[in-house]
Design a protein around this motif. Structure first.
Motif, PDB file in Angstrom:
ATOM      1  N   UNK A  82       0.758  -1.272   0.014  1.00 52.26           N
ATOM      2  CA  UNK A  82      -0.151  -0.071  -0.046  1.00 52.26           C
ATOM      3  C   UNK A  82       0.735   1.291   0.000  1.00 52.26           C
ATOM      4  N   UNK A  88       3.888   8.193   4.763  1.00 51.94           N
ATOM      5  CA  UNK A  88       3.873   7.743   6.091  1.00 51.94           C
ATOM      6  C   UNK A  88       5.442   6.818   6.202  1.00 51.94           C
ATOM      7  N   UNK A  89       6.386   7.382   5.912  1.00 52.06           N
ATOM      8  CA  UNK A  89       7.698   6.680   6.321  1.00 52.06           C
ATOM      9  C   UNK A  89       7.850   7.001   7.840  1.00 52.06           C
ATOM     10  N   UNK A  90       8.633   5.980   8.451  1.00 54.64           N
ATOM     11  CA  UNK A  90       8.849   6.355   9.724  1.00 54.64           C
ATOM     12  C   UNK A  90      10.096   7.358  10.035  1.00 54.64           C
ATOM     13  N   UNK A 101      12.953  -3.023   8.144  1.00 53.06           N
ATOM     14  CA  UNK A 101      12.242  -3.285   9.295  1.00 53.06           C
ATOM     15  C   UNK A 101      11.077  -4.403   8.959  1.00 53.06           C
ATOM     16  N   UNK A 102      10.216  -4.082   8.363  1.00 55.30           N
ATOM     17  CA  UNK A 102       9.247  -5.161   8.029  1.00 55.30           C
ATOM     18  C   UNK A 102       9.926  -6.511   7.593  1.00 55.30           C
ATOM     19  N   UNK A 150       9.736   0.637  -0.199  1.00 55.50           N
ATOM     20  CA  UNK A 150       9.598   0.072   1.053  1.00 55.50           C
ATOM     21  C   UNK A 150       8.577  -1.097   1.120  1.00 55.50           C
ATOM     22  N   UNK A 151       7.390  -0.903   0.358  1.00 56.61           N
ATOM     23  CA  UNK A 151       6.330  -1.677   0.015  1.00 56.61           C
ATOM     24  C   UNK A 151       6.915  -3.082  -0.672  1.00 56.61           C
ATOM     25  N   UNK A 154       8.521  -6.216   0.425  1.00 58.84           N
ATOM     26  CA  UNK A 154       7.718  -7.457   1.096  1.00 58.84           C
ATOM     27  C   UNK A 154       7.089  -8.116  -0.115  1.00 58.84           C
TER      28      UNK A 154
ATOM     29  N   UNK B 133       1.088   6.180  10.521  1.00 60.71           N
ATOM     30  CA  UNK B 133       2.110   5.540  11.166  1.00 60.71           C
ATOM     31  C   UNK B 133       1.412   4.198  11.406  1.00 60.71           C
ATOM     32  N   UNK B 140       2.536  -3.035   6.226  1.00 61.92           N
ATOM     33  CA  UNK B 140       3.825  -3.701   6.081  1.00 61.92           C
ATOM     34  C   UNK B 140       3.720  -4.894   6.911  1.00 61.92           C
ATOM     35  N   UNK B 142       3.504  -5.637   9.976  1.00 56.45           N
ATOM     36  CA  UNK B 142       4.224  -5.856  11.174  1.00 56.45           C
ATOM     37  C   UNK B 142       3.093  -6.233  12.319  1.00 56.45           C
TER      38      UNK B 142
END
Ligand SMILES: Nc1ncnc2c1ncn2[C@@H]1O[C@H](COP(=O)(O)OP(=O)(O)OP(=O)(O)O)[C@@H](O)[C@H]1O
Ligand SMILES: [Mg+2]
Lengths: 242, 233
Positions: A82, A88-90, A101-102, A150-151, A154, B133, B140, B142
């Motif tokens: 998504x 919505x980056x950390x 991370x994921x 980042x998506x 996964x 967030x 993702x 998590x």
């Protein structure tokens, strides 16, 4: 590949989706367009379980998904990526940490493996030199490209984009669309909510036009843009194309 | 006694180094009470916040009870409860005389009190995190735990540091309430000294200076830490 049947969703007293049925098969690129508040985001979010529909069923690869069940939700989400309007980056993690991370936590990839893959994807979106940077140092376009990468970490089979360029300055829209085009050419299955009509015309295999929570018209981009069937689509196109 | 005598007495107290030592020891006790209670409060605050943010209605209810009960009654009453009522109850129930250390029960009472305030601080830190967030972490895939551990809590932590420091400073001042149950922390040391000399001016003013120094040092350190945290954003 994904099928949504008779989805309805009401917020307070707003009917965001009203008995919508929608499907997409492998390799297809569907652009969702429609006026603001027509339910495009809500449809996307229902497919990924970010919203739970009040009624209707969602099937992924023929399997009905109950997003209130954690296990089923996780399995379904492992197949979808998504991309959000606001990235919505950390913010407290570097680009690299955002990327790995994921996959490390969820796919149990080793750190080295994840880093290798992240570097590969970052260079694909043209940001190989940014792995150490923190999100706040990036431009909007760069942030969105990181978010897409980042998506992709996964290994999704389908990517959902909710207005990926709407929060960008005009000069940054192209770089994000280029990345998406590249993905499309590689055969990714995509659902794209967009106001970029040129982009939709160019890459969509199908246009879905929504208004007031209903699918009003569904057609190939050629036909949709050249001879829209419904009055509402005609009016909408007149507005957005001047 | 005229005013000259009054200030003369002050000088007498001020010129005895032992008196500074006494107050310093009192200050150390105050600092220890406040520090332990603060840490206890943070632990209780994390528990309280997870209760209040829980899906389970009953757990949320428990969390609310804790916070409302503590915030709705005076801290002094809570200290007296742990010092005067709880030991008696335990003695009556078990049949064995249950004696308590004033510092121990006092610190526990303050810690439990602070936990209720920390619960609210931590809870608002967590719900203050942008919905995007949570959604990104969810998309993702998590797990709930990883999401909290790596995405939400580190960001909430940064927001919670400044109010947590104020809480610590509040506790240093509030630890003086233990003087009422006779725990010899800074304020009570000063009171005893005043009683011995029949003059409270110097001891109490000096205790005030000690409180000021402690709170000032802590807020200066906190400012540095906050600046550091802001940079890494
Ligand atoms: N979380 C929510 N709470 C309340 N109302 C909502 C919520 N999400 C969406 N809505 C409402 O549902 C309707 C559909 O919203 P949705 O976001 O799906 O529209 P959209 O087509 O994506 O619009 P836009 O182009 O502005 O993004 C709107 O009227 C919106 O106000
Ligand atoms: Mg939207």
């Amino acid at each position: 590949m994904i099928k949504a049947e008779h989805i309805s969703k009401t917020f307070q007293n707003v009917k965001a989706l009203d008995d919508v049925s929608f499907q997409i098969s492998k390799g297809e690129i569907v652009c969702l367009i429609g006026p603001s508040g027509s339910g495009k985001s809500t449809l996307c979010r229902c497919i990924n379980g970010l919203e739970i529909p009040d009624s209707g069923n969602i099937y992924i690869e023929g399997k009905q998904i109950d997003y209130t069940d954690q296990k089923q939700a996780a399995e379904a989400r492992s197949k979808t990526g998504f991309v959000f309007q606001h990235f919505n980056l950390f913010p407290h993690m570097s680009v690299m940490d955002n990327m790995i991370l994921a996959p490390m936590k969820t796919l149990h990839m080793s750190r080295e493996e994840a880093i290798t893959k992240a570097r590969e994807l970052l260079s694909r979106v043209g940001l190989a030199d940014k792995e150490e940077a923190y999100p706040k140092k990036l431009s909007g376009g760069q942030k969105q490209r990181v978010a897409i990468a980042r998506s992709l970490m996964m290994n999704p089979q389908i990517m959902l984009f909710d207005e990926p360029t709407s929060a960008l300055d005009p000069e940054m829209v192209m770089e994000v669309l280029e990345v998406m085009k590249q993905l499309a050419f590689e055969g990714m299955t995509m659902v794209v909510v967009t106001h970029e009509m040129g982009f939709a015309k160019e890459i969509a295999s199908r246009i879905v036009f929504l208004e007031e929570g209903k699918i009003i018209e569904e057609n190939t981009p050629d036909l949709f843009f050249s001879q829209p069937q419904t009055k509402r689509a005609q009016d909408f196109l007149k507005k957005v194309l001047y | 006694m005229d005013i000259q005598e009054y200030f003369g007495k002050c000088l007498e107290i001020a010129s005895n180094p032992e008196n500074y030592k006494t107050l310093l020891i009192g200050a150390v006790y105050s600092l220890i009470v406040a520090s332990i209670a603060w840490v206890m409060g943070i632990v209780l605050g994390i528990i309280g916040a997870s209760l209040k943010l829980n899906k389970n209605k009953f757990l949320r209810f428990l969390g609310n009870c804790y916070v409302e009960l503590i915030r709705g009654t005076p801290m002094l009453l809570q200290i007296l409860f742990f010092y005067l009522i709880m030991p008696t109850l335990i003695t009556l129930i078990t049949g064995n005389a249950f004696r308590v250390n004033k510092f121990v029960v006092g610190t526990i009472a303050i810690g439990i009190n602070s936990g209720a305030y920390s619960t609210e601080l931590i809870r608002s830190g967590i719900i203050g995190i942008d919905a995007g967030q949570w959604e990104a972490a969810m998309s993702l895939n998590l797990s709930h735990w990883d999401m909290m551990r790596y995405v939400i809590l580190p960001q909430a932590f940064k927001q919670v540091v400044p109010p947590m420091v104020s809480e610590y400073i509040t506790l240093i001042k509030d630890s003086s309430l233990l003087s009422t149950i006779g725990a010899v922390e800074l304020l009570y040391s000063a009171q005893i000294m005043g009683a011995n000399y029949y003059n409270y001016l110097f001891p109490l003013m000096m205790a005030g200076v000690f409180y000021l120094v402690m709170t000032f040092v802590i807020s200066s350190i906190a400012k540095k830490v906050e600046r550091r945290l802001a940079e890494s954003d």
